[in-house]
Design a protein around this motif. Sequence first.
Motif, PDB file in Angstrom:
ATOM      1  N   VAL A  16       0.738  -1.328  -0.120  1.00  0.00           N
ATOM      2  CA  VAL A  16      -0.143  -0.115   0.039  1.00  0.00           C
ATOM      3  C   VAL A  16       0.875   1.122   0.082  1.00  0.00           C
ATOM      4  O   VAL A  16       0.640   2.370  -0.708  1.00  0.00           O
ATOM      5  CB  VAL A  16      -1.033   0.042   1.291  1.00  0.00           C
ATOM      6  N   ALA A  19       2.298   1.672  -3.498  1.00  0.00           N
ATOM      7  CA  ALA A  19       1.305   2.096  -4.327  1.00  0.00           C
ATOM      8  C   ALA A  19       0.719   3.814  -4.047  1.00  0.00           C
ATOM      9  O   ALA A  19       0.655   4.201  -5.277  1.00  0.00           O
ATOM     10  CB  ALA A  19       0.006   1.356  -4.529  1.00  0.00           C
ATOM     11  N   ARG A  44      -5.458   9.438  -0.659  1.00  0.00           N
ATOM     12  CA  ARG A  44      -4.637   8.681  -1.853  1.00  0.00           C
ATOM     13  C   ARG A  44      -4.310   7.168  -0.894  1.00  0.00           C
ATOM     14  O   ARG A  44      -4.216   6.280  -1.612  1.00  0.00           O
ATOM     15  CB  ARG A  44      -3.199   9.451  -1.990  1.00  0.00           C
ATOM     16  N   ASP A  47      -7.469   5.083  -1.096  1.00  0.00           N
ATOM     17  CA  ASP A  47      -7.720   4.421  -2.486  1.00  0.00           C
ATOM     18  C   ASP A  47      -6.852   3.452  -2.632  1.00  0.00           C
ATOM     19  O   ASP A  47      -7.109   2.542  -3.515  1.00  0.00           O
ATOM     20  CB  ASP A  47      -7.558   5.731  -3.380  1.00  0.00           C
ATOM     21  N   ALA A  48      -5.620   3.445  -2.362  1.00  0.00           N
ATOM     22  CA  ALA A  48      -4.655   2.605  -2.702  1.00  0.00           C
ATOM     23  C   ALA A  48      -5.076   1.056  -2.047  1.00  0.00           C
ATOM     24  O   ALA A  48      -4.926  -0.053  -2.499  1.00  0.00           O
ATOM     25  CB  ALA A  48      -3.169   2.759  -2.373  1.00  0.00           C
ATOM     26  N   LEU A  50      -7.945   0.240  -0.934  1.00  0.00           N
ATOM     27  CA  LEU A  50      -9.297  -0.366  -1.572  1.00  0.00           C
ATOM     28  C   LEU A  50      -8.810  -0.902  -2.668  1.00  0.00           C
ATOM     29  O   LEU A  50      -9.234  -2.195  -2.968  1.00  0.00           O
ATOM     30  CB  LEU A  50     -10.068   0.887  -1.625  1.00  0.00           C
ATOM     31  N   GLU A  51      -7.905  -0.348  -3.765  1.00  0.00           N
ATOM     32  CA  GLU A  51      -7.664  -0.837  -4.970  1.00  0.00           C
ATOM     33  C   GLU A  51      -6.985  -2.257  -4.875  1.00  0.00           C
ATOM     34  O   GLU A  51      -7.075  -3.406  -5.555  1.00  0.00           O
ATOM     35  CB  GLU A  51      -6.886   0.045  -5.808  1.00  0.00           C
ATOM     36  N   LEU A  52      -6.192  -2.504  -3.962  1.00  0.00           N
ATOM     37  CA  LEU A  52      -5.374  -3.557  -3.699  1.00  0.00           C
ATOM     38  C   LEU A  52      -5.960  -4.571  -2.824  1.00  0.00           C
ATOM     39  O   LEU A  52      -5.358  -5.876  -2.727  1.00  0.00           O
ATOM     40  CB  LEU A  52      -3.761  -3.253  -2.989  1.00  0.00           C
ATOM     41  N   GLY A  53      -7.169  -4.281  -2.096  1.00  0.00           N
ATOM     42  CA  GLY A  53      -8.057  -5.207  -1.179  1.00  0.00           C
ATOM     43  C   GLY A  53      -6.880  -5.379   0.126  1.00  0.00           C
ATOM     44  O   GLY A  53      -7.138  -6.542   0.538  1.00  0.00           O
ATOM     45  N   TYR A  54      -6.336  -4.298   0.431  1.00  0.00           N
ATOM     46  CA  TYR A  54      -5.589  -4.601   1.666  1.00  0.00           C
ATOM     47  C   TYR A  54      -6.375  -4.481   3.019  1.00  0.00           C
ATOM     48  O   TYR A  54      -7.273  -3.571   3.022  1.00  0.00           O
ATOM     49  CB  TYR A  54      -4.442  -3.544   1.904  1.00  0.00           C
ATOM     50  N   LYS A 140     -14.507 -11.721  -3.388  1.00  0.00           N
ATOM     51  CA  LYS A 140     -14.805 -10.235  -3.275  1.00  0.00           C
ATOM     52  C   LYS A 140     -15.306  -9.784  -1.839  1.00  0.00           C
ATOM     53  O   LYS A 140     -15.012  -8.837  -1.158  1.00  0.00           O
ATOM     54  CB  LYS A 140     -15.885  -9.669  -4.116  1.00  0.00           C
ATOM     55  N   ARG A 143     -12.557 -10.164   0.769  1.00  0.00           N
ATOM     56  CA  ARG A 143     -11.608  -9.151   0.930  1.00  0.00           C
ATOM     57  C   ARG A 143     -10.158  -9.471   1.325  1.00  0.00           C
ATOM     58  O   ARG A 143      -9.580  -8.765   2.219  1.00  0.00           O
ATOM     59  CB  ARG A 143     -11.990  -7.855   1.731  1.00  0.00           C
TER      60      ARG A 143
END
Length: 333
Positions: A16, A19, A44, A47-48, A50-54, A140, A143
Amino acid sequence: MASSGTGPRRVTIDDVAEAAGVSRQTVSRALNDKGEIGASTKQRVLDAALELGYRPSRFARGLVRQDTISVGLVIPDLLNPFFTEVAAAALEAARANGWHVVVYDTGDRAEEERATLEVISTQVDAVVGYLSLPEDEIDKLTRGLPVVLIDREHRTERFRSIRIDGESGVHAAIRHLADAGHRHIGMLDHAERSRPSIRHEWFDTAMAACALDASAVARADQSVEGGESALEDLLARHPDLTAVFTFNDIIAIGALRGARRLGRRVPRDLAVIGFDGLQLGTLVEPPLTTVALDTRRLGVLAVDQAARLLTGSGPLPGDELTVGAELLVRESS
């Protein structure tokens, strides 16, 4: 077939940070809602993540205090004693690790399963249980959490499975009936799903191995009342039946009651064999012959696999993740 690999690497705080172009400390501050960073930087990072699924690893913090580890145990029907026995075994194994377990009953409904996974994905460190949704949807909803599926083959590296193989037990049950002279044997399968169950398939192959006709089948709700009603329907269509194999012990106990109401003596007029091996089967009259699963082993293996996923250990070999079944002959056959 499911692969025996170790699965994809879990997303870390360093991923994260890279990214988002910030430090680990900044990621930690953003995720923990600390006020030392600007709003745009925080967004930022979020968002990172969430996009990576962390997800922050609660388990990593729990290495110091093991009592903070939580496992979500998903059961389709706690009113069914089989699932209660599996849950009890899993709870015992989890307590031995110093873990907390939160049990969820989905009522064997897809929409309830979705809602359950939505809730527990933010509350636990791993999910164990009976899940029927497609794997991509489970992925999904959970997560990135470690997930252990019971009585279901996993198709992707993301999950692990505990398999149930009752085929040899069902073959032993049908051979037991055939050796006792039964030539007209029926089955009460479950009615909850559109397709015949895997136990129905095992019944078919076992009957074929004994050169017997396997066409006498009725569908039963998974309840005592369902078994009673389905047996009456089956015998109305096939009055020559002298034995019946059932999807589970609950349906079999209903069949015992249905046979009594129809004036058929068990086992003299009608032999009855269940599947699961519930303790409840020893309390009915006559005591129930059953294809018995080791419910305690199911629960223990599921928790052990969850622990291996959480710590990054390799999975157990496939044969050690399979729970077999054996015929327990009692007085109903």
